[in-house]
Design a protein around this motif. Structure first.
Motif, mmCIF file in Angstrom:
data_model
loop_
_atom_site.group_PDB
_atom_site.id
_atom_site.type_symbol
_atom_site.label_atom_id
_atom_site.label_comp_id
_atom_site.label_asym_id
_atom_site.label_seq_id
_atom_site.Cartn_x
_atom_site.Cartn_y
_atom_site.Cartn_z
ATOM 1 N N GLY A 157 76.115 34.442 3.150
ATOM 2 C CA GLY A 157 74.640 34.620 2.872
ATOM 3 C C GLY A 157 74.568 34.389 1.764
ATOM 4 O O GLY A 157 73.333 34.085 0.792
ATOM 5 N N TYR A 158 75.365 33.798 0.891
ATOM 6 C CA TYR A 158 75.539 32.974 -0.157
ATOM 7 C C TYR A 158 74.479 31.750 -0.655
ATOM 8 O O TYR A 158 73.907 31.591 -0.661
ATOM 9 C CB TYR A 158 76.813 32.696 -1.298
ATOM 10 N N GLU A 159 75.779 30.631 -0.206
ATOM 11 C CA GLU A 159 73.959 28.859 0.296
ATOM 12 C C GLU A 159 73.935 28.979 1.654
ATOM 13 O O GLU A 159 73.351 27.881 2.252
ATOM 14 C CB GLU A 159 75.498 27.799 0.182
ATOM 15 N N SER A 160 74.700 29.408 2.976
ATOM 16 C CA SER A 160 74.632 29.561 3.628
ATOM 17 C C SER A 160 74.677 31.288 4.394
ATOM 18 O O SER A 160 75.605 31.538 4.135
ATOM 19 C CB SER A 160 74.976 28.604 4.607
ATOM 20 N N GLU A 161 74.545 30.625 5.578
ATOM 21 C CA GLU A 161 74.276 32.494 6.597
ATOM 22 C C GLU A 161 76.453 32.080 6.772
ATOM 23 O O GLU A 161 76.032 33.790 6.873
ATOM 24 C CB GLU A 161 73.697 32.076 7.567
ATOM 25 N N THR A 162 76.980 31.787 7.247
ATOM 26 C CA THR A 162 77.868 32.539 7.589
ATOM 27 C C THR A 162 78.998 31.349 6.630
ATOM 28 O O THR A 162 78.552 29.989 6.531
ATOM 29 C CB THR A 162 78.494 31.796 8.951
ATOM 30 N N GLY A 163 80.176 31.855 6.176
ATOM 31 C CA GLY A 163 81.182 31.143 5.283
ATOM 32 C C GLY A 163 82.332 31.674 5.657
ATOM 33 O O GLY A 163 82.894 31.357 7.020
ATOM 34 N N GLY A 164 83.937 31.306 3.921
ATOM 35 C CA GLY A 164 85.457 31.183 5.242
ATOM 36 C C GLY A 164 85.373 33.183 5.974
ATOM 37 O O GLY A 164 85.165 33.767 5.439
ATOM 38 N N TRP A 165 87.164 32.824 6.234
ATOM 39 C CA TRP A 165 87.461 33.675 7.315
ATOM 40 C C TRP A 165 88.698 34.348 5.624
ATOM 41 O O TRP A 165 88.182 35.744 5.812
ATOM 42 C CB TRP A 165 88.273 32.902 7.931
ATOM 43 N N ILE A 166 88.835 33.886 4.716
ATOM 44 C CA ILE A 166 89.873 34.727 3.858
ATOM 45 C C ILE A 166 88.591 36.004 3.166
ATOM 46 O O ILE A 166 89.022 36.739 2.932
ATOM 47 C CB ILE A 166 90.558 34.038 2.650
ATOM 48 N N ALA A 167 87.661 35.044 2.874
ATOM 49 C CA ALA A 167 86.282 35.652 1.836
ATOM 50 C C ALA A 167 85.685 37.075 3.296
ATOM 51 O O ALA A 167 86.004 38.205 2.138
ATOM 52 C CB ALA A 167 85.437 34.874 1.599
ATOM 53 N N ASN A 168 85.666 36.602 3.933
ATOM 54 C CA ASN A 168 84.772 37.741 4.775
ATOM 55 C C ASN A 168 85.181 38.564 6.194
ATOM 56 O O ASN A 168 84.686 39.484 6.408
ATOM 57 C CB ASN A 168 83.574 36.444 5.639
ATOM 58 N N ASP A 169 86.706 37.768 6.629
ATOM 59 C CA ASP A 169 86.827 38.458 7.543
ATOM 60 C C ASP A 169 87.972 38.662 7.174
ATOM 61 O O ASP A 169 88.263 40.388 7.559
ATOM 62 C CB ASP A 169 87.322 37.626 8.748
ATOM 63 N N LEU A 170 88.440 38.895 6.524
ATOM 64 C CA LEU A 170 89.903 38.687 5.876
ATOM 65 C C LEU A 170 89.675 40.267 4.501
ATOM 66 O O LEU A 170 90.374 41.098 4.627
ATOM 67 C CB LEU A 170 91.153 37.650 5.271
ATOM 68 N N GLY A 171 88.951 39.615 4.026
ATOM 69 C CA GLY A 171 88.893 40.468 2.915
ATOM 70 C C GLY A 171 89.860 40.149 1.442
ATOM 71 O O GLY A 171 89.477 41.464 0.625
#
Length: 447
Positions: A157-171
């Protein structure tokens, strides 16, 4: 769009850009006089090349909409910053990231990309040809940095709808780039040092810094710029930026003390080089954790970083790899400690809102931090080995032994950092004369 936030992000971008010339001074002072220009040129080369690649496709690869499991953004979504550049009739931006124009975010993240590449150069001082270095810088940024930046910095949701796995999925909590910048560059520096091999005389001849005032000046500039690096990552002129500013300050201060105490106990004296190195070690370690720890936690983190990194720089002599300017000992080790320390020292009183192990949060966050750090380390190390090996075979990455003796500034750039002839007062013998004589002796001994 918030004008105060925009002003802070633009100012932070300028501060982070200033870090690369600061790094050039820091690295340049640490090498021998005959290598100072080449060392600084590698930083300025990164400035010249990566800035262009970032605008063409790097930003899109890092922050474009994800095209595969959180691993890569679309290279063509924002190619040439298409769709982001330009303003409306009322001078507001066409596109925003949080409360700032996308173009200010482009600038901020672009200078991160530049300095990450420049950091690697310290591991291969004195022996890398400039042309192959520039090829390496472009290929490495494309294959390694841009994807890793997507993993770590591209939030949904920052620049695009979906981003990277470390930031979003792994936390993973990595506020300003402990993984994407420091572990990434440190692992790459180790791989490239292995590819190029040791300097002539490594472990035998003295290879002391030729200009310690330059080193300390560079460290001071890095410290100044790091406030933009860390506090600017809040992307707002708010309370989080203020908190991060303070944790960044005290961590570097504590690390400097930790490094100097270690030197005093181990060697009997504290040095200016140790003070400058301690500053950088503390800044590296606090980078991922600056939004997650309290001021007291930052002091503890920095103190440990100073001690651990001061001890780690000696590993190259025990293990036999020639990391010229301690990129591994400071950036890889410091980045690993800072990233893992989030899982230990984080407190929900800080803006990240997570408790680490020492605050009753259990092992969950520590595990996430370890997985993220290890993933970046392995990816960067393996890919850099491959890139470096191919370039070495195709282009001859390393200078010859004779060129190394004479000096890479003279043989590669046809320049010298200091006009030693004019300082000789009519003497017929200069440092360059002596180096050339030594090179002739080497050739004679071979014959």
């Amino acid at each position: 769009m918030d004008t105060g936030d925009t002003a802070w992000v633009l100012a932070s971008s300028a501060l982070v850009l200033f870090m690369t010339p600061g790094l050039a001074l820091f690295y340049g002072g640490m090498v021998r006089a005959k290598s100072v220009l080449n060392m600084m040129m590698m930083s300025f080369g990164a400035l010249a090349l990566i800035g262009v690649l970032w605008v063409l496709y790097g930003y899109s690869m890092a922050f474009g909409n994800d095209i595969g499991g959180g691993l890569l953004g679309s290279p063509f979504e924002f190619f040439g910053l298409d769709g982001l550049f330009g303003i409306n009739d009322d001078f507001t931006a066409k596109s925003l990231v949080a409360t700032v124009p996308s173009m200010s975010f482009v600038a901020f993240q672009g200078v991160f990309a530049i300095i990450t590449v420049a950091l690697i150069s310290g591991a291969i001082a004195d022996r890398a040809r400039f042309g192959p270095w520039m090829v390496f810088a472009g290929v490495w940024a494309t294959i390694v940095y841009f994807p890793v930046a997507h993993w770590v910095f591209a939030f949904d949701g920052y620049e695009s709808e979906t981003g990277g796995w470390i930031a979003n999925d792994l936390g993973v909590i990595d506020f300003a780039g402990g993984t994407a910048v420091h572990i990434n560059a440190g692992a790459a520096g180790l791989a490239l040092a292995l590819v190029l091999g040791k300097r002539r005389g490594f472990g035998r001849d003295p290879m002391r810094p030729h200009n310690l005032p330059l080193v300390m000046l560079g460290a001071g500039i890095l410290w100044l710029g790091w406030f933009g690096f860390n506090a600017g990552s809040a992307l707002a002129a708010n309370g989080q930026a203020a908190d991060v500013f303070v944790t960044t300050l005290v961590a570097a201060s504590a690390a400097t003390g930790g490094w100097l105490i270690t030197e005093k106990i181990r060697d009997g004296h504290a040095t200016s080089l140790g003070a400058a190195s301690g500053v950088v070690a503390g800044l590296v370690a606090i980078t991922p954790a600056c939004s997650a720890v309290s001021p007291i936690g930052a002091i503890i983190l920095g103190l440990v970083a100073g001690v651990v990194c001061a001890l780690a720089v000696g590993l190259k002599y025990k293990l036999g790899y020639d990391d010229s300017l301690d990129v591994v000992g400071v950036h890889l080790v410091g980045g690993l400690w800072g990233t893992l320390a989030v899982g230990l020292l984080a407190t929900d009183a800080a803006s990240a809102g997570v408790d680490g192990l020492f605050y009753g949060g259990g092992l969950s966050q520590l595990g996430k931090q370890a997985v993220g750090a290890l993933a970046v380390l392995v990816y960067s190390f393996v890919l850099t080995l491959i890139i470096g090996f191919v370039i070495a075979k195709v282009m001859r990455f390393r200078i010859t032994e004779e060129e190394e003796v004479v000096g890479i500034d003279t043989t590669v750039h046809a320049e010298t950092g200091y006009d030693l002839d004019s300082l000789g007062g009519g003497s017929n013998t200069t440092v360059r004369d002596q180096a050339r004589a030594e090179a002739r002796n080497i050739e004679g001994s071979r014959a």
